[in-house]
Design a protein around this motif. Structure first.
Motif, short mmCIF file in Angstrom:
data_model
loop_
_atom_site.label_atom_id
_atom_site.label_comp_id
_atom_site.label_asym_id
_atom_site.label_seq_id
_atom_site.Cartn_x
_atom_site.Cartn_y
_atom_site.Cartn_z
N HIS A 71 0.80 -1.22 0.00
CA HIS A 71 0.00 0.00 0.00
C HIS A 71 0.83 1.27 0.00
N ALA A 72 2.10 1.17 0.35
CA ALA A 72 2.88 2.39 0.51
C ALA A 72 3.99 2.54 -0.52
N ALA A 73 4.72 1.49 -0.82
CA ALA A 73 5.96 1.65 -1.59
C ALA A 73 6.02 0.87 -2.88
N THR A 74 5.16 -0.11 -3.08
CA THR A 74 5.36 -0.96 -4.25
C THR A 74 4.12 -1.04 -5.12
N MET A 75 3.35 -2.08 -4.95
CA MET A 75 2.39 -2.51 -5.96
C MET A 75 1.41 -1.43 -6.39
N PHE B 45 3.32 8.31 5.23
CA PHE B 45 2.29 8.21 6.28
C PHE B 45 1.46 6.94 6.17
N LYS B 46 1.29 6.38 4.97
CA LYS B 46 0.50 5.15 4.90
C LYS B 46 1.29 3.95 5.41
N ALA B 47 2.59 3.91 5.12
CA ALA B 47 3.41 2.84 5.69
C ALA B 47 3.41 2.94 7.21
N GLY B 48 3.53 4.17 7.73
CA GLY B 48 3.48 4.35 9.18
C GLY B 48 2.15 3.93 9.78
N LEU B 49 1.06 4.23 9.10
CA LEU B 49 -0.26 3.84 9.60
C LEU B 49 -0.43 2.33 9.62
N PHE B 50 0.02 1.66 8.56
CA PHE B 50 -0.11 0.21 8.53
C PHE B 50 0.78 -0.46 9.57
N LEU B 51 2.01 0.03 9.71
CA LEU B 51 2.87 -0.54 10.74
C LEU B 51 2.31 -0.26 12.12
N GLY B 52 1.69 0.91 12.30
CA GLY B 52 1.02 1.20 13.57
C GLY B 52 -0.13 0.25 13.82
N LEU C 18 -2.56 12.84 11.19
CA LEU C 18 -2.59 14.27 10.89
C LEU C 18 -2.08 14.55 9.47
N ALA C 19 -1.14 13.72 8.99
CA ALA C 19 -0.62 13.91 7.64
C ALA C 19 -1.66 13.54 6.59
N ILE C 20 -2.35 12.43 6.79
CA ILE C 20 -3.26 11.97 5.75
C ILE C 20 -4.51 12.84 5.64
N MET D 93 8.65 2.81 12.72
CA MET D 93 7.45 3.65 12.82
C MET D 93 7.83 5.10 13.10
N ALA D 94 8.84 5.31 13.96
CA ALA D 94 9.26 6.66 14.29
C ALA D 94 9.90 7.36 13.09
N VAL D 95 10.70 6.62 12.32
CA VAL D 95 11.34 7.21 11.13
C VAL D 95 10.27 7.62 10.12
N LEU D 96 9.27 6.76 9.90
CA LEU D 96 8.19 7.09 8.97
C LEU D 96 7.37 8.27 9.48
N ALA D 97 7.23 8.39 10.79
CA ALA D 97 6.51 9.53 11.36
C ALA D 97 7.24 10.84 11.07
N VAL D 98 8.58 10.80 11.10
CA VAL D 98 9.35 11.99 10.76
C VAL D 98 9.08 12.39 9.31
N GLY D 99 9.05 11.40 8.42
CA GLY D 99 8.72 11.68 7.03
C GLY D 99 7.31 12.23 6.88
N SER D 100 6.37 11.70 7.68
CA SER D 100 4.99 12.20 7.63
C SER D 100 4.91 13.66 8.04
#
Length: 642
Positions: A265-269, A354-361, A397-399, A480-487
């Protein structure tokens, strides 16, 4: 698109392009062929391969950054793939501003998901195989975005389909996972037929699969042919990116392990279709009718996904509906042409964070709730999972587009581009994107409130074990924290001095539209719409207690829970129709074809049986027959003479 497509030969640092793909491909091969001997270090090798590919991608990015704007496009010929007289297909790779963005997204977010998976899959007996499939997924996606011709792109496209099938159905002991994998594979084959036909039509039109001859030959091709190619490319994109009418597989794909959901959902397909459209911008710019259909498909899917996301109690399926909707934003923007190409990719990248972070969350929540996915069984988890709550909240908040988070910068640009179309179509598209923002704010606030706020609503599982929520291990929290920084920061960084626009413009082109009103007014309207969606969700799920069982709801709610009857429609129109057609053909085969063959055989067999009775084997019978024949012959001669 520049007036001519003329990349430079890859030398020096740029000769390493193929190694970006080779590293994860080698990781997959070692883990799959090494068997159980690699069980102890398989997860470490999988992570190392992904991180190594990301580091090499970063080296190539900075090498491109150090070149002038007109020298950031390179081709690397690897070998002649199909050396046939009169036909040639090469294996080669193309690196430019667009492909390097995807390389960094795929390998960067993919590496974080690999690291997260070390903790998430720690107790899975097939963990080594899981990491092999993840590496294979990255390698196939990298082939797709780095290919310098459509035939090799198609090979990567099919590789992504295979890897997704293996990962969605990874837990094959679950019938639902096996069915979901087959469904995703079959639905995507429908889209793949479109892409394969587009590739064939390109060859007959331009005499080549390579980007250069295709893009440079667009000006001399007929508009009808280009429209056909564009529509076939769109069909392929609809399959991979889960766009209407091929969106039905995406929700079921949640049956796979949660890291797979994040990766898909976030990086590939689902990003592959957006890449295909934007990469083929020269074709779509010359085929306005095809581009109009792209816009319509994006707008329809944007609304379908948002509505579906409002009614799901399964946290992963609610996020799946969100993905469908957000990819719809990107496809809509790509359909707007030079006004929207850049912002489609910009939203794709911020969405990757933010979507990768949400799914990992969501996976972290499931990890602490005995794998329960029903949000009606959550509540008050912010007290027990503070890191998950904070990182998930930043993605939320990002999405929804809250400033200054990344979604605010990218989604608002798509809304602005939609209104900039002007005329009635501009107002329709602009209002559609605003309505999508309203619904996004509603369903994501619903997810946030049902999961982390209110009173705890935990229930025991089938074995009678009540969950004991706890924070996930650091190997899961750090990604999750690294992806949150990107978000938080990606959107502002991209928008600083129009950095993202300036970076992509040489590949996609860009033009500024004209809003029918001031930009400041649109920002106020957008924020007001988002606030309205948040407030309405708070009134339903924040101020009131969430019932343990979902109420029946109105017809619209029931329809959304059933994915707006997408599966029912496919079953009625395609599956049942196919069944009836098959039965008719079988009946015709049995009664018509086989009946004729069997009838002729039976007729010949019956005739031979009756004739056989004349063959008695007695001489007196044959003598009598000869005498009777001679008598008849003499009588006939006498009759004729008389």
């Amino acid at each position: 698109m520049p007036s001519s497509y003329a990349p430079l030969a890859a030398t020096g640092t740029f000769a390493l392009i193929a190694w970006v793909i080779a590293i994860p491909l080698a990781g997959a091969a070692i883990l799959l062929l090494g068997g159980r001997r690699t069980n102890r270090f398989g997860h470490l090798l999988g992570c190392a391969a992904s991180v190594g590919s990301f580091v090499l991608g970063a080296v190539l990015f900075f090498a491109l950054l150090g070149k002038p704007g007109d020298q950031r496009s390179y081709d690397q010929h690897v070998y002649t793939w199909v050396p046939v007289p009169g036909f040639s297909a090469d294996a080669g790779f193309h690196l430019d501003q667009l492909s390097i963005i995807f390389v960094l997204l795929i390998t960067g977010v993919g590496s974080l998901i690999h690291i997260y998976s070390v903790g998430y899959m720690a107790h899975d007996e097939q963990r080594r195989k899981f990491f092999a499939y993840l590496n294979l997924f990255l390698a196939a996606m990298l082939v797709l975005v780095l290919a310098d011709n459509y035939l090799l792109l198609y090979a990567g496209w099919e590789g992504v389909g295979l890897a997704s099938y293996l990962l969605i159905g990874f837990w094959q002991h679950k019938p639902s996972a096996a069915v979901a994998a087959k469904k995703a594979f079959i639905v995507n084959r429908v889209g793949d037929v479109g892409l394969s036909l587009a590739v064939m039509l390109m060859y007959t039109t331009f005499g080549s699969f390579a980007f250069g001859p295709v893009f440079n030959g667009v000006s001399g091709a007929k508009t009808g042919t280009l429209t056909a190619i564009g529509l076939l490319l769109l069909l392929g994109a609809c399959g991979k990116s889960a766009q209407f009418p091929l969106q039905s597989w995406l929700g079921d794909a949640m049956e796979g392990p949660t890291p797979v959901s994040a990766l898909i959902h976030a990086a590939t397909m689902v990003t592959a279709g957006v890449y295909l459209i934007v990469r083929s911008n020269a074709i779509f710019d010359a085929a306005p009718n095809a581009r109009l259909v792209v816009t319509i498909v994006g707008a329809v899917t944007l609304m379908l996904g948002a509505i579906i996301g409002c009614a799901k109690d399964d946290i992963k399926k609610a996020l799946a509906g969100s993905t469908m909707s957000q990819i719809g934003y990107m496809v809509l923007a790509a359909g707007l042409g030079p006004i929207g190409y850049v912002f489609a990719i910009m939203h794709l990248v911020t969405h990757g964070f933010f979507k990768a972070g949400l799914f990992l969350g969501a996976g972290s929540v499931m990890h602490g709730m005995n794998d329960d996915v029903n949000m009606r069984h959550y509540g008050a988890l912010r007290k027990f999972m503070p890191w998950t709550y904070v990182t998930f909240g930043l993605g939320y908040l990002a999405i929804i587009g809250c400033p200054p988070f990344s979604g605010y910068w990218s989604k608002d640009k798509i809304i602005e581009a939609a209104f900039s179309q002007g005329g009635t179509s501009g107002w329709i598209l602009g209002c559609t994107t605003l309505l999508g923002a309203l619904i996004t704010a509603f369903y994501m606030t619903r997810v946030m409130l049902m999961t982390f706020f209110g009173q705890k609503r935990w229930v025991a599982d089938e074995q009678g074990h009540e969950p004991h929520p706890h924070e996930s291990p650091w190997v899961m929290v750090v990604p999750m924290a690294v992806l949150a920084v990107g978000s938080v920061a990606a959107g502002a960084l991209f928008s600083y001095h129009s950095a993202f626009v300036n970076w992509l413009e040489p590949v996609t082109g860009h033009s500024d539209g004209r809003l029918p009103f001031s930009d400041a007014l649109l920002q106020v309207i957008t924020l007001a719409v988002v606030a309205l969606g948040v407030a309405y969700a708070w009134s339903l799920y924040g101020r009131q207690e969430v019932p343990a069982q979902a109420p029946a709801g109105a017809f619209a709610t029931r329809a959304a829970r059933r994915d707006l009857y997408g599966d029912a429609f496919n079953e009625l129109v395609f599956m049942r129709t196919g069944q009836y057609l098959t039965r008719v053909l079988v009946y015709f085969d049995l009664k018509g074809v086989d009946g004729a063959v069997n009838g002729i055989a039976a007729g010949l067999g019956g005739s031979s049986g009756r004739l056989r009775r004349l063959q008695t084997g007695f001489v007196r019978s044959y003598a009598l027959s000869m005498f009777g024949g001679a008598t008849l012959l003499i009588a006939a001669l006498l009759l004729v003479r008389g």
